[in-house]
Design a protein around this motif. Structure first.
Motif, PDB file in Angstrom:
ATOM      1  N   GLY A 146      41.883  39.505  34.643  1.00 61.57           N
ATOM      2  CA  GLY A 146      41.089  39.293  33.437  1.00 61.57           C
ATOM      3  C   GLY A 146      39.602  39.279  33.723  1.00 61.57           C
ATOM      4  O   GLY A 146      39.011  38.221  33.953  1.00 61.57           O
ATOM      5  N   ILE A 147      38.973  40.445  33.714  1.00 66.88           N
ATOM      6  CA  ILE A 147      37.535  40.574  34.012  1.00 66.88           C
ATOM      7  C   ILE A 147      36.703  40.271  32.759  1.00 66.88           C
ATOM      8  O   ILE A 147      35.795  39.452  32.772  1.00 66.88           O
ATOM      9  CB  ILE A 147      37.212  41.995  34.516  1.00 66.88           C
ATOM     10  CG1 ILE A 147      38.021  42.342  35.776  1.00 66.88           C
ATOM     11  CG2 ILE A 147      35.713  42.150  34.747  1.00 66.88           C
ATOM     12  CD1 ILE A 147      37.646  41.570  37.001  1.00 66.88           C
ATOM     13  N   GLN A 148      36.974  41.001  31.676  1.00 63.38           N
ATOM     14  CA  GLN A 148      36.298  40.939  30.371  1.00 63.38           C
ATOM     15  C   GLN A 148      34.887  41.520  30.398  1.00 63.38           C
ATOM     16  O   GLN A 148      34.524  42.283  29.522  1.00 63.38           O
ATOM     17  CB  GLN A 148      36.283  39.528  29.792  1.00 63.38           C
ATOM     18  CG  GLN A 148      37.601  38.770  29.828  1.00 63.38           C
ATOM     19  CD  GLN A 148      38.824  39.565  29.412  1.00 63.38           C
ATOM     20  OE1 GLN A 148      38.749  40.666  28.890  1.00 63.38           O
ATOM     21  NE2 GLN A 148      40.000  39.023  29.686  1.00 63.38           N
ATOM     22  N   SER A 149      34.069  41.175  31.395  1.00 68.39           N
ATOM     23  CA  SER A 149      32.752  41.783  31.570  1.00 68.39           C
ATOM     24  C   SER A 149      32.285  41.493  32.989  1.00 68.39           C
ATOM     25  O   SER A 149      32.762  40.554  33.628  1.00 68.39           O
ATOM     26  CB  SER A 149      31.747  41.210  30.563  1.00 68.39           C
ATOM     27  OG  SER A 149      30.450  41.761  30.777  1.00 68.39           O
ATOM     28  N   LYS A 154      27.047  37.976  29.310  1.00 67.44           N
ATOM     29  CA  LYS A 154      28.229  38.210  28.476  1.00 67.44           C
ATOM     30  C   LYS A 154      29.367  37.273  28.888  1.00 67.44           C
ATOM     31  O   LYS A 154      30.090  36.740  28.037  1.00 67.44           O
ATOM     32  CB  LYS A 154      28.682  39.676  28.601  1.00 67.44           C
ATOM     33  CG  LYS A 154      27.622  40.682  28.164  1.00 67.44           C
ATOM     34  CD  LYS A 154      27.294  40.530  26.684  1.00 67.44           C
ATOM     35  CE  LYS A 154      26.338  41.593  26.176  1.00 67.44           C
ATOM     36  NZ  LYS A 154      24.964  41.443  26.654  1.00 67.44           N
ATOM     37  N   LEU A 155      29.527  37.065  30.189  1.00 69.91           N
ATOM     38  CA  LEU A 155      30.560  36.144  30.669  1.00 69.91           C
ATOM     39  C   LEU A 155      30.301  34.728  30.169  1.00 69.91           C
ATOM     40  O   LEU A 155      31.224  34.017  29.766  1.00 69.91           O
ATOM     41  CB  LEU A 155      30.622  36.171  32.196  1.00 69.91           C
ATOM     42  CG  LEU A 155      31.167  37.462  32.804  1.00 69.91           C
ATOM     43  CD1 LEU A 155      30.924  37.497  34.316  1.00 69.91           C
ATOM     44  CD2 LEU A 155      32.668  37.602  32.514  1.00 69.91           C
ATOM     45  N   GLU A 156      29.037  34.328  30.178  1.00 70.58           N
ATOM     46  CA  GLU A 156      28.693  32.992  29.690  1.00 70.58           C
ATOM     47  C   GLU A 156      28.972  32.878  28.196  1.00 70.58           C
ATOM     48  O   GLU A 156      29.484  31.854  27.718  1.00 70.58           O
ATOM     49  CB  GLU A 156      27.228  32.688  29.988  1.00 70.58           C
ATOM     50  CG  GLU A 156      26.957  32.471  31.477  1.00 70.58           C
ATOM     51  CD  GLU A 156      25.473  32.296  31.786  1.00 70.58           C
ATOM     52  OE1 GLU A 156      24.666  32.324  30.827  1.00 70.58           O
ATOM     53  OE2 GLU A 156      25.131  32.141  32.974  1.00 70.58           O
ATOM     54  N   LEU A 190      31.079  42.855  22.469  1.00 70.23           N
ATOM     55  CA  LEU A 190      30.744  41.476  22.799  1.00 70.23           C
ATOM     56  C   LEU A 190      29.450  41.046  22.106  1.00 70.23           C
ATOM     57  O   LEU A 190      28.677  41.888  21.619  1.00 70.23           O
ATOM     58  CB  LEU A 190      30.602  41.327  24.312  1.00 70.23           C
ATOM     59  CG  LEU A 190      31.800  41.809  25.145  1.00 70.23           C
ATOM     60  CD1 LEU A 190      31.542  41.580  26.627  1.00 70.23           C
ATOM     61  CD2 LEU A 190      33.073  41.096  24.708  1.00 70.23           C
ATOM     62  N   PRO A 191      29.182  39.747  22.034  1.00 65.07           N
ATOM     63  CA  PRO A 191      27.955  39.291  21.384  1.00 65.07           C
ATOM     64  C   PRO A 191      26.708  39.996  21.936  1.00 65.07           C
ATOM     65  O   PRO A 191      26.485  40.033  23.147  1.00 65.07           O
ATOM     66  CB  PRO A 191      27.937  37.789  21.716  1.00 65.07           C
ATOM     67  CG  PRO A 191      29.386  37.423  21.849  1.00 65.07           C
ATOM     68  CD  PRO A 191      30.037  38.629  22.480  1.00 65.07           C
ATOM     69  N   ASP A 192      25.945  40.595  21.028  1.00 60.71           N
ATOM     70  CA  ASP A 192      24.679  41.283  21.359  1.00 60.71           C
ATOM     71  C   ASP A 192      24.864  42.430  22.354  1.00 60.71           C
ATOM     72  O   ASP A 192      23.905  42.835  23.021  1.00 60.71           O
ATOM     73  CB  ASP A 192      23.653  40.280  21.926  1.00 60.71           C
ATOM     74  CG  ASP A 192      23.284  39.203  20.920  1.00 60.71           C
ATOM     75  OD1 ASP A 192      23.070  39.547  19.747  1.00 60.71           O
ATOM     76  OD2 ASP A 192      23.227  38.019  21.310  1.00 60.71           O
ATOM     77  N   GLN A 193      26.043  42.990  22.439  1.00 60.29           N
ATOM     78  CA  GLN A 193      26.283  44.066  23.403  1.00 60.29           C
ATOM     79  C   GLN A 193      25.763  45.405  22.861  1.00 60.29           C
ATOM     80  O   GLN A 193      26.034  45.773  21.721  1.00 60.29           O
ATOM     81  CB  GLN A 193      27.778  44.184  23.711  1.00 60.29           C
ATOM     82  CG  GLN A 193      28.108  45.169  24.836  1.00 60.29           C
ATOM     83  CD  GLN A 193      29.606  45.210  25.116  1.00 60.29           C
ATOM     84  OE1 GLN A 193      30.409  45.362  24.203  1.00 60.29           O
ATOM     85  NE2 GLN A 193      29.974  45.074  26.384  1.00 60.29           N
ATOM     86  N   SER A 194      25.058  46.131  23.704  1.00 58.16           N
ATOM     87  CA  SER A 194      24.591  47.473  23.359  1.00 58.16           C
ATOM     88  C   SER A 194      25.564  48.508  23.906  1.00 58.16           C
ATOM     89  O   SER A 194      26.463  48.182  24.693  1.00 58.16           O
ATOM     90  CB  SER A 194      23.203  47.716  23.958  1.00 58.16           C
ATOM     91  OG  SER A 194      23.287  47.745  25.387  1.00 58.16           O
ATOM     92  N   LEU A 195      25.360  49.755  23.509  1.00 54.25           N
ATOM     93  CA  LEU A 195      26.166  50.846  24.051  1.00 54.25           C
ATOM     94  C   LEU A 195      26.011  50.915  25.563  1.00 54.25           C
ATOM     95  O   LEU A 195      27.001  51.056  26.296  1.00 54.25           O
ATOM     96  CB  LEU A 195      25.744  52.169  23.404  1.00 54.25           C
ATOM     97  CG  LEU A 195      26.368  53.449  23.987  1.00 54.25           C
ATOM     98  CD1 LEU A 195      27.884  53.435  23.860  1.00 54.25           C
ATOM     99  CD2 LEU A 195      25.783  54.684  23.301  1.00 54.25           C
ATOM    100  N   ASP A 196      24.778  50.807  26.061  1.00 53.34           N
ATOM    101  CA  ASP A 196      24.540  50.865  27.507  1.00 53.34           C
ATOM    102  C   ASP A 196      25.243  49.714  28.235  1.00 53.34           C
ATOM    103  O   ASP A 196      25.799  49.905  29.318  1.00 53.34           O
ATOM    104  CB  ASP A 196      23.038  50.822  27.804  1.00 53.34           C
ATOM    105  CG  ASP A 196      22.338  52.130  27.447  1.00 53.34           C
ATOM    106  OD1 ASP A 196      23.040  53.146  27.283  1.00 53.34           O
ATOM    107  OD2 ASP A 196      21.099  52.126  27.343  1.00 53.34           O
ATOM    108  N   ASP A 197      25.229  48.515  27.640  1.00 52.04           N
ATOM    109  CA  ASP A 197      25.921  47.369  28.238  1.00 52.04           C
ATOM    110  C   ASP A 197      27.413  47.671  28.395  1.00 52.04           C
ATOM    111  O   ASP A 197      28.005  47.434  29.457  1.00 52.04           O
ATOM    112  CB  ASP A 197      25.783  46.123  27.354  1.00 52.04           C
ATOM    113  CG  ASP A 197      24.391  45.533  27.352  1.00 52.04           C
ATOM    114  OD1 ASP A 197      23.624  45.802  28.299  1.00 52.04           O
ATOM    115  OD2 ASP A 197      24.071  44.795  26.395  1.00 52.04           O
ATOM    116  N   ALA A 198      28.007  48.172  27.331  1.00 47.38           N
ATOM    117  CA  ALA A 198      29.451  48.421  27.336  1.00 47.38           C
ATOM    118  C   ALA A 198      29.817  49.492  28.356  1.00 47.38           C
ATOM    119  O   ALA A 198      30.806  49.359  29.091  1.00 47.38           O
ATOM    120  CB  ALA A 198      29.910  48.828  25.941  1.00 47.38           C
TER     121      ALA A 198
END
Length: 401
Positions: A146-149, A154-156, A190-198
């Motif tokens: 279970g990584i998630q990010s 984002k993990l926080e 995820l909260p405040d996630q951008s395309l680049d983040d994802a």
């Protein structure tokens, strides 16, 4: 509501159906084992998970799991187990000794297929090299991590207890422990996630060379912290861009989408989940576990177990909280809500084989779904179109009585 195989004909979706027939063969059998404890409950999680005490009742829980299994053995009918899945919670909180005693007890009751797949869910924060080597020696041959990010902020936001470096190390430790087949769980939207983040998260996951990636959008579920205190999530346009770009990236690196949120290298889809989505049988043991069991006379029964660990461990209380026999008019939706999650769908013949009902019981809903462009016009298969996969709930509405 009619449930027995001698029932008179019913009208399903506007088409007359014949009575349910005895099943010609029983479907493959799997086992789901729920271990309900976590180090900490995540704010998005709606699974049956509970914060662990400093000392887990491992021995008592293993005893209860085996006693629970004993009560379901009447539905095995000589079949062998094709897969076992340890879910949670965080099953990797349990010691190898406890899981070894459990697996030995299960095999004494139900034979294992020669190529059985045994998956254990684990979180990066629970990885210990020695423990995972011991798990592999027990016969556990697949991990789901279970990584998630991989990104700290984002993990926080997700309430995760590990950091990105631990997530990267976990994959390497899995391989060093002898696991050549493992899944990485990753979220997007995820909260405040951008395309680049994802895409950064996806590229990092791909670089770790797992055999399987579960990549799914964060949703706000009732009875969670996020439901009551919703975070700011990306706009719909951003979510759409993430989905399209991520699927393209996964395909370019050899991860074929075979289910709504599952991507695998060639020959590496999750066998346990494939059985579930193709309306196979599974025994569910453990606090809050669900099962689905077919009987030769045509009965198909869904079961669910006592949810709270303290009640599950109480010898004065029953393991089983309830059961429900599926009626003929429920069967089309029950079958298709699983099968149509598969991008390739299933062969049409599987419907009568697994339900005991004629394909005619799907006829009217099938015709309407094909005309709406949601279901492929292909007599030998039941499969959603690309549009149908995007609007799966609308597609399934065609098969609700």
């Amino acid at each position: 509501m009619t449930t027995d195989s001698s029932a008179s004909s019913l009208i399903i979706g506007g088409a007359a159906s014949s009575p349910r027939a005895p099943l010609p063969t029983l479907p493959p059998l799997a086992l789901y084992i729920h271990i309900p404890w976590c180090v900490r409950k995540c704010p998005y999680c709606d699974f049956n998970s509970h914060t662990a005490s400093p000392v887990l009742p491992e021995q008592e829980y293993v005893d209860a799991l085996l006693a629970d299994l004993d009560q379901d053995l009447h539905a095995v009918y000589g079949r062998e187990l094709t897969s076992i899945f340890f879910g949670g919670g965080t099953p990797s909180l349990f010691s190898a000794e406890a899981l070894g005693r459990l697996l030995k007890g299960v095999e004494q009751r139900i034979p294992f297929a020669a190529d059985i797949e045994i998956t254990l869910e684990a979180n990066p924060g629970t990885f210990e090299q020695e423990k995972f080597v011991a798990y592999r020696k027990l016969g556990i041959n697949r991990l789901s991590i279970g990584i998630q990010s991989f990104q700290q902020e984002k993990l926080e936001a997700l309430g995760r207890i590990h950091n990105g470096d631990e997530a990267v190390r976990a994959a390497g430790m899995a391989r060093q422990a002898g696991f050549d087949n493992f899944n990485l769980d990753l979220m997007h939207g995820l909260p405040d996630q951008s395309l680049d983040d994802a895409l950064s998260d996806l590229r990092q996951a791909i670089a770790l060379k797992p055999t399987h990636i579960s990549w799914y959008q964060l949703t706000l579920e009732p009875n969670t912290v996020f439901w009551n205190q919703p975070p700011v999530l990306p706009e719909d346009d951003t979510l759409w861009d993430i989905q399209e770009a991520g699927q393209t990236l996964l395909a370019e690196h050899g991860y074929a989408q075979y289910e709504v949120s599952a991507y695998a290298q060639v020959g590496r889809p999750a066998r346990h989940n494939l059985n579930y989505w193709s309306f196979g049988d599974f025994i569910g043991i453990g606090a809050g576990a669900h099962g689905k069991l077919s009987h030769p006379d045509g009965r198909i029964v869904r079961t669910w177990k006592t949810r709270l660990p303290k009640d599950y461990l109480n010898p004065a209380k029953s393991f089983q909280a309830g059961e429900k026999s599926l009626s003929n008019d429920e069967m089309p939706f029950e079958f298709l809500m699983n099968a149509l999650r598969l991008t390739a769908g299933v062969e049409s013949r599987l419907y009568p084989e697994r339900t005991g009902l004629s394909l005619e019981t799907l006829a009217e809903g099938r015709r309407e779904a094909e005309q709406s462009g949601l279901l492929q016009v292909e007599p030998s298969r039941l499969a959603a179109t690309e549009r149908g996969q995007l609007f799966l709930n609308d597609l399934l509405q065609q098969f609700l009585n």
